[in-house]
Design a protein around this motif. Structure first.
Motif, PDB file in Angstrom:
ATOM      1  N   ASP A  61      14.853  14.137 -75.693  1.00 19.32           N
ATOM      2  CA  ASP A  61      14.532  13.296 -76.843  1.00 19.32           C
ATOM      3  C   ASP A  61      15.039  11.870 -76.667  1.00 19.32           C
ATOM      4  OD1 ASP A  61      13.262  15.416 -78.043  1.00 19.32           O
ATOM      5  OD2 ASP A  61      14.915  15.872 -79.426  1.00 19.32           O
ATOM      6  N   TYR A  65      12.198   8.991 -76.695  1.00 17.86           N
ATOM      7  CA  TYR A  65      12.118   8.114 -77.858  1.00 17.86           C
ATOM      8  C   TYR A  65      12.901   6.813 -77.689  1.00 17.86           C
ATOM      9  CZ  TYR A  65       9.938  12.147 -79.905  1.00 17.86           C
ATOM     10  OH  TYR A  65       9.088  13.190 -80.139  1.00 17.86           O
ATOM     11  N   ARG A  66      13.230   6.463 -76.459  1.00 19.10           N
ATOM     12  CA  ARG A  66      13.895   5.181 -76.207  1.00 19.10           C
ATOM     13  C   ARG A  66      12.937   4.067 -76.626  1.00 19.10           C
ATOM     14  NH1 ARG A  66      17.988   2.820 -72.997  1.00 19.10           N
ATOM     15  NH2 ARG A  66      17.339   0.800 -72.213  1.00 19.10           N
ATOM     16  N   ASP A  67      13.404   3.128 -77.426  1.00 25.48           N
ATOM     17  CA  ASP A  67      12.506   2.082 -77.934  1.00 25.48           C
ATOM     18  C   ASP A  67      12.503   0.813 -77.093  1.00 25.48           C
ATOM     19  OD1 ASP A  67      15.035   1.295 -78.634  1.00 25.48           O
ATOM     20  OD2 ASP A  67      14.563   0.847 -80.713  1.00 25.48           O
ATOM     21  N   GLN A  68      13.388   0.710 -76.137  1.00 24.75           N
ATOM     22  CA  GLN A  68      13.432  -0.448 -75.241  1.00 24.75           C
ATOM     23  C   GLN A  68      13.127   0.014 -73.813  1.00 24.75           C
ATOM     24  OE1 GLN A  68      14.138  -3.679 -76.141  1.00 24.75           O
ATOM     25  NE2 GLN A  68      14.125  -2.945 -78.249  1.00 24.75           N
ATOM     26  N   PRO A  78       8.922   1.561 -69.184  1.00 24.83           N
ATOM     27  CA  PRO A  78       8.694   1.873 -70.607  1.00 24.83           C
ATOM     28  C   PRO A  78       9.000   3.332 -70.941  1.00 24.83           C
ATOM     29  CG  PRO A  78       6.624   1.292 -69.511  1.00 24.83           C
ATOM     30  CD  PRO A  78       7.700   1.252 -68.490  1.00 24.83           C
TER      31      PRO A  78
END
Length: 78
Positions: A61, A65-68, A78
């Motif tokens: 997870d 779900y890393r946003d950077q 990405p």
């Protein structure tokens, strides 16, 4: 004809230059694409374990779900 490459080994980047030099010092040869991607992948995994602990689902997870983008030696992931 269209060709793609997952990274540019000739780009000028301080992280890539440091990785290249450390690799040359240790192995006496230039790093190839596999070495660079393995280095990035292992660093991402180490970070995820440090962030989530030793729980496979949480590690997944954290990575998913890393946003950077991950700032790897092969470029931003990405």
């Amino acid at each position: 004809m269209v060709c793609s490459s997952p990274w540019n080994p000739d780009r000028h980047d301080p992280k890539l230059d440091a990785f290249r030099e450390a690799y040359r010092q240790k192995f006496k040869e230039q790093p190839d694409t596999y070495a660079a991607h393995a280095y990035d992948g292992m660093n991402m995994l180490i970070w995820a374990v440090q962030a989530a602990g030793l729980n496979r689902a949480k590690i997944r997870d954290v990575l998913a779900y890393r946003d950077q983008p991950w700032p790897g030696v092969t470029g931003d992931i990405p």
